[in-house]
Write a protein that holds these residues in place. Structure first.
Motif, mmCIF file in Angstrom:
data_model
loop_
_atom_site.group_PDB
_atom_site.id
_atom_site.type_symbol
_atom_site.label_atom_id
_atom_site.label_comp_id
_atom_site.label_asym_id
_atom_site.label_seq_id
_atom_site.Cartn_x
_atom_site.Cartn_y
_atom_site.Cartn_z
ATOM 1 N N SER A 39 42.999 39.417 32.678
ATOM 2 C CA SER A 39 42.747 38.002 32.390
ATOM 3 C C SER A 39 41.284 37.810 31.988
ATOM 4 O O SER A 39 40.380 38.391 32.580
ATOM 5 C CB SER A 39 43.066 37.165 33.630
ATOM 6 N N LEU A 40 41.084 36.990 30.973
ATOM 7 C CA LEU A 40 39.731 36.735 30.451
ATOM 8 C C LEU A 40 39.390 35.269 30.677
ATOM 9 O O LEU A 40 40.151 34.375 30.310
ATOM 10 C CB LEU A 40 39.662 37.069 28.953
ATOM 11 N N ARG A 41 38.254 35.004 31.305
ATOM 12 C CA ARG A 41 37.847 33.635 31.599
ATOM 13 C C ARG A 41 36.437 33.386 31.050
ATOM 14 O O ARG A 41 35.528 34.190 31.279
ATOM 15 C CB ARG A 41 37.846 33.387 33.101
ATOM 16 N N ARG A 42 36.278 32.276 30.358
ATOM 17 C CA ARG A 42 34.976 31.919 29.803
ATOM 18 C C ARG A 42 34.319 30.880 30.712
ATOM 19 O O ARG A 42 34.946 29.888 31.109
ATOM 20 C CB ARG A 42 35.138 31.339 28.396
ATOM 21 N N ALA A 57 23.277 28.631 42.916
ATOM 22 C CA ALA A 57 24.225 29.067 43.939
ATOM 23 C C ALA A 57 25.647 28.687 43.565
ATOM 24 O O ALA A 57 26.600 29.471 43.771
ATOM 25 C CB ALA A 57 23.845 28.447 45.285
ATOM 26 N N SER A 58 25.804 27.497 42.997
ATOM 27 C CA SER A 58 27.122 27.045 42.582
ATOM 28 C C SER A 58 27.685 27.939 41.482
ATOM 29 O O SER A 58 28.852 28.322 41.507
ATOM 30 C CB SER A 58 27.039 25.598 42.094
ATOM 31 N N LEU A 59 26.837 28.289 40.505
ATOM 32 C CA LEU A 59 27.259 29.184 39.436
ATOM 33 C C LEU A 59 27.605 30.561 39.981
ATOM 34 O O LEU A 59 28.625 31.164 39.616
ATOM 35 C CB LEU A 59 26.144 29.293 38.383
ATOM 36 N N GLN A 60 26.762 31.052 40.917
ATOM 37 C CA GLN A 60 26.998 32.369 41.510
ATOM 38 C C GLN A 60 28.327 32.404 42.267
ATOM 39 O O GLN A 60 29.104 33.351 42.118
ATOM 40 C CB GLN A 60 25.844 32.723 42.451
ATOM 41 N N ASP A 61 28.588 31.372 43.051
ATOM 42 C CA ASP A 61 29.838 31.317 43.813
ATOM 43 C C ASP A 61 31.049 31.339 42.891
ATOM 44 O O ASP A 61 32.058 32.016 43.164
ATOM 45 C CB ASP A 61 29.875 30.055 44.675
ATOM 46 N N HIS A 62 30.959 30.597 41.794
ATOM 47 C CA HIS A 62 32.084 30.537 40.856
ATOM 48 C C HIS A 62 32.326 31.895 40.195
ATOM 49 O O HIS A 62 33.475 32.342 40.057
ATOM 50 C CB HIS A 62 31.808 29.471 39.791
ATOM 51 N N LEU A 63 31.225 32.555 39.795
ATOM 52 C CA LEU A 63 31.355 33.866 39.155
ATOM 53 C C LEU A 63 31.933 34.902 40.126
ATOM 54 O O LEU A 63 32.786 35.731 39.758
ATOM 55 C CB LEU A 63 29.994 34.329 38.626
ATOM 56 N N LEU A 64 31.471 34.883 41.391
ATOM 57 C CA LEU A 64 31.975 35.827 42.382
ATOM 58 C C LEU A 64 33.453 35.581 42.668
ATOM 59 O O LEU A 64 34.236 36.530 42.874
ATOM 60 C CB LEU A 64 31.155 35.716 43.667
ATOM 61 N N LYS A 65 33.850 34.335 42.690
ATOM 62 C CA LYS A 65 35.257 33.990 42.928
ATOM 63 C C LYS A 65 36.145 34.573 41.837
ATOM 64 O O LYS A 65 37.194 35.171 42.090
ATOM 65 C CB LYS A 65 35.399 32.471 42.981
ATOM 66 N N LEU A 66 35.693 34.395 40.573
ATOM 67 C CA LEU A 66 36.464 34.944 39.462
ATOM 68 C C LEU A 66 36.494 36.470 39.506
ATOM 69 O O LEU A 66 37.521 37.110 39.217
ATOM 70 C CB LEU A 66 35.871 34.466 38.130
ATOM 71 N N TYR A 67 35.362 37.042 39.882
ATOM 72 C CA TYR A 67 35.276 38.498 39.969
ATOM 73 C C TYR A 67 36.247 39.033 41.020
ATOM 74 O O TYR A 67 36.948 40.036 40.799
ATOM 75 C CB TYR A 67 33.851 38.894 40.307
ATOM 76 N N ASN A 68 36.318 38.384 42.143
ATOM 77 C CA ASN A 68 37.208 38.822 43.218
ATOM 78 C C ASN A 68 38.675 38.651 42.825
ATOM 79 O O ASN A 68 39.553 39.336 43.372
ATOM 80 C CB ASN A 68 36.923 38.006 44.496
ATOM 81 N N LYS A 108 38.126 39.056 33.999
ATOM 82 C CA LYS A 108 36.982 39.470 33.182
ATOM 83 C C LYS A 108 36.251 38.219 32.710
ATOM 84 O O LYS A 108 36.865 37.291 32.162
ATOM 85 C CB LYS A 108 37.438 40.284 31.971
ATOM 86 N N ILE A 109 34.977 38.180 32.962
ATOM 87 C CA ILE A 109 34.184 36.943 32.764
ATOM 88 C C ILE A 109 33.353 37.032 31.484
ATOM 89 O O ILE A 109 32.700 38.051 31.227
ATOM 90 C CB ILE A 109 33.264 36.688 33.956
ATOM 91 N N VAL A 110 33.393 35.958 30.720
ATOM 92 C CA VAL A 110 32.518 35.793 29.542
ATOM 93 C C VAL A 110 31.655 34.558 29.794
ATOM 94 O O VAL A 110 32.163 33.455 29.938
ATOM 95 C CB VAL A 110 33.313 35.605 28.235
#
Length: 340
Positions: A296-299, A321-332, A336-338
């Motif tokens: 899955s690819l998420r932008r 911190a909010s951005l970091q939490d969101h990125l870590l959530k998607l990573y877990n 795949k994050i863009v």
């Protein structure tokens, strides 16, 4: 009215009864020698040629001169009308004088030449200057000057380049004045300054846009996923960036855009402002093409986490911190994050 037997039409009343009855015969008043002499002198001054001091000879020579002048004036008159050059009155007055000579009697021609020879010479000199000036190069210079004081100046003014405002106003005034041909050298100089200023600004913007988009293309090609992209897809993918990376500048005098890329000043400014978004779109397309279907690819748009101005360190830390939490959530979640 006929006053010379050399004109074949004057003989009709003498051989036709009906025409004879409707004709009026009036004794000719001879033209005195002083008038004939002035006419001859004025003709020589006008044409540089000599003529016999006899009414018919003077009239015939003047009519021949008028016919030749009319052939020379009429094409220029058409050009002046078509281009709106403010010398129309001078040409029309001269044309009307030539018409009067052409349709006049011998007496009329001698009278015009004797009484108006000086003004006829002045008109001839003015018209000759107009004809000589308004050749192909002269007309091209005036067209270019009008464009410089019009569309080109407006484009400069829209960009805040107002240093030549007085020069543009002076140029427009000279282009609308009857002394336009006398001012042609200064008109060329003023239009050259305006066109030069526009060219310098355009070349700078064009080079800057080409450099920025060229660097963006090189960054794309340096990414790891670029090598995984099929060769057949590389050119179409880079299209939005490549079309704005013009390495072949062709700016004609008076043109508002490059012949190669057709981009004006405003368009180039908009292109540079949109570079970040275009770059992100290209990266997203590449990653979408090279990412296996099962992944899955998420932008993620960074701007969504920085919606307003950051006024202190607390707000900065909270947004990060909010951005970091969101990125870590998607990573877990194995996504795949863009980041955009």
């Amino acid at each position: 009215k006929f006053d010379a037997y050399q004109d074949p039409r004057s003989r009709t009343p003498l051989v036709n009864n009906t025409t004879f009855k409707s004709a009026l015969f009036t004794p000719v008043k001879p033209i005195d020698l002083a008038t004939l002499k002035r006419a001859v002198e004025n003709y020589e001054e006008l044409t540089g040629e000599t003529v016999d001091m006899e009414k018919s000879s003077i009239a015939e020579s003047l009519k021949k001169f008028a016919t030749g002048e009319m052939k020379r004036v009429l094409p220029v008159l058409s050009e002046v009308k078509a281009h709106g050059i403010p010398v129309l009155g001078t040409l029309e007055d001269y044309r009307d004088t030539l018409s009067s000579i052409d349709s006049g009697t011998n007496d009329d021609c001698v009278t015009i030449l004797a009484g108006e020879g000086a003004s006829l010479k002045q008109g001839n000199d003015r018209v000759r200057k107009i004809v000589d000036t308004l050749d192909e190069k002269g007309l091209a210079a005036l067209r270019l000057a009008r464009r410089a004081s019009g569309e080109v100046w407006k484009a400069l003014e829209a960009q805040g380049e107002i240093g030549l405002k007085d020069k543009s106003e002076e140029l427009r005034e000279k282009l609308s004045n009857e002394t336009i041909l006398d001012s042609l050298p200064s008109i060329k100089q003023a239009s050259g300054e305006i066109l030069g200023a526009f060219r310098a600004l355009y070349e700078s913007r064009h080079a800057d846009r080409t450099q920025q988009f060229g660097e963006a293309i090189e960054k794309i090609k340096g990414r790891e996923e670029w090598t995984a992209l099929p060769d057949s897809m590389q050119t179409p993918i880079l299209g939005p960036l490549q079309s704005r990376c013009c390495g072949d500048l062709k700016l004609s005098d008076g043109a508002l855009s490059c012949d190669s890329c057709q981009a004006g000043l405003t368009q180039m400014e908009s292109d540079v402002a949109a570079l970040g978004g275009l770059f992100a779109q290209v990266v997203a397309q590449i990653q979408k093409l090279v990412t296996p279907p099962e992944i899955s690819l998420r932008r993620v748009r960074v701007a969504d986490f920085f919606g307003g101005p950051l006024e202190d360190d607390v707000q900065i830390k909270q947004a990060v911190a909010s951005l970091q939490d969101h990125l870590l959530k998607l990573y877990n979640e194995g996504v795949k994050i863009v980041v955009e």
